[in-house]
Design an enzyme around this catalytic site. Sequence first.
Site, PDB file in Angstrom:
ATOM      1  N   CYS A   1       0.808  -1.219   0.000  1.00 53.18           N
ATOM      2  CA  CYS A   1       0.000   0.000   0.000  1.00 53.18           C
ATOM      3  C   CYS A   1       0.844   1.272   0.000  1.00 53.18           C
ATOM      4  CB  CYS A   1      -0.927   0.018   1.206  1.00 53.18           C
ATOM      5  SG  CYS A   1      -2.151  -1.291   1.166  1.00 53.18           S
TER       6      CYS A   1
HETATM    7  S1  FES Z   1      -3.381   1.004  -0.961  1.00 52.08           S
HETATM    8 FE1  FES Z   1      -3.825  -0.932  -0.262  1.00 52.08          FE
HETATM    9  S2  FES Z   1      -5.827  -0.650   0.486  1.00 52.08           S
HETATM   10 FE2  FES Z   1      -5.225   1.334   0.041  1.00 52.08          FE
END
Ligand code: FES
Lengths: 383, 137
Positions: free
Chosen positions: A325
């Site tokens: 993420c």
């Molecule tokens: S970047 Fe992985 S859930 Fe937001």
Amino acid sequence: MVYLDHASAMPVDPRVLAYLRDHGDALCGNPSSLHSVGLAARRELEAARGRVAALINAPVSSSIVFTAGATEANNLAIRGTAERNQKHGKTIAVSAIEHISIINPAKYLVKQGFELATVPVDADGLVSPDVLAGLMTPDTTVVSINYANDEIGTIEPVRELARLVHEEEHRYLHVNATAAGGRIPIDVQSDEIDLLTLSSSDLGGPRGAGALYVAPGVRLQTVMPGGGQERGLRSGTENLPAIAGMGEAARIAGGEMEQESRRQQKIRDALIAGIGGIGETYLTGHPRLRLPNHASFRFGRIEGESILLNMDTLFGIQVATGSACTSQTLEPSHVLLAIGLTHEEAHGSMIMTTGRDTAEEAAPGVIDAVRQTVERLRALSPL
Amino acid sequence: MKDSPQIGYSKKVMDHFMNPRNVGVIEDADGIGTVGNPVCGDQMEVSIKVEGDRIVDIRFRTFGCGSAIATASMVTELAKGLTIEEALRITRDDVATELEGLPPRKMHCSNLAADALHRAIEDYRAKQAGGSRGAPD
Ligand code: FES
């Protein structure tokens, strides 16, 4: 505030800043000028070279080539050596956990017709000598293995690997010591290292300087043609203030290494013991063969960016993560994948790296903050 | 400053991340939607309680980044009290807009939140239709 992300950026040591202030007059000239101002600059440049050479026990200070940083030193090492030696072979071997500034030059070489062999690591991040031996061929000219890894802290058996690399005459070992430099003793002579990268910033010096150690007899060509500075290997007027700062940082780091590493190792061990006691928490990297300032983990069922945000916002503690993420590509860190983690496991990564400014008394508070962070985020998790 | 990319999270995102609304799972939910993020591997779960075509309760749980948590929290806030039809019209963009924007790299997280809500509604409708189909995935 407790800053635990020294692998991403180190504060410049105040003694380095003081050095630069005191030597300001000598740092403004061009080391290539023959007048007195140029000579004063040249003396500073060579003093810095000597200090960096001493940190890694280089046989002669002229074996140090200053660059604008570790990325440039890595490019010079990989491309410069592979291209210069291509009549001896066109294969390069790079460990699966190398920094992107090594992997990408290697990929660039593949486009130029070179072969790339990726050297796998085990679950602790170690390169096995047997695996490396099985991977190299007479066509292999450059092998690149990090001294220690900045994401998982694992220290590689460099000396053993070097011996294997040198079983072939025209084969060179490049070692990225960006994370290890100034933290553990490095001796390029007894380790038989051919090329070694150091970064000023990671030693507590200013950004904008790095160095490549080139062992006497190793042949490579420049990737930056121009006015022929740095023995023709890195053209461009030297960034003297950054280089002089790097030299002073290397001197300080070398002098304090034993005591400072012992001190930070205590903090590291406290963090590993305390945080390791939280449920579903696993150490990443080797439990013993690891940098004295490095504690890295993964937590089940939670994600690293939210850990980072929570630690920063709620507790004023800065950490890093290899979670997908946070990456530009939304892929997990290649290092975490290389040690065999699944995407889901890599998601829960948290990396803590201490520095000279980290107080021993900070550890219990940090452990408590991590525990609260993990509990809060797990309460939000569907897993 | 439309052309400069947003750096970091807005105050609103941080507020929803630090104080998420409607966390948890409804035990006797009328619909549950679970979606995994194909981009980075996160997971989001939304459960709803429906009375007379209106969403009277909604909860979420998220395994993901700060913006995934914030967008899920926001979507529950937006959907609570709406009719099924109205809730279905909540788009991915609505969630991001309500949060005062997301960094470009994080826009896909808002997809996840809206998708989980829509899945929960689909699940509710499937159950209403008398199908024996449970929660997807
Ligand atoms: S970047 Fe992985 S859930 Fe937001």
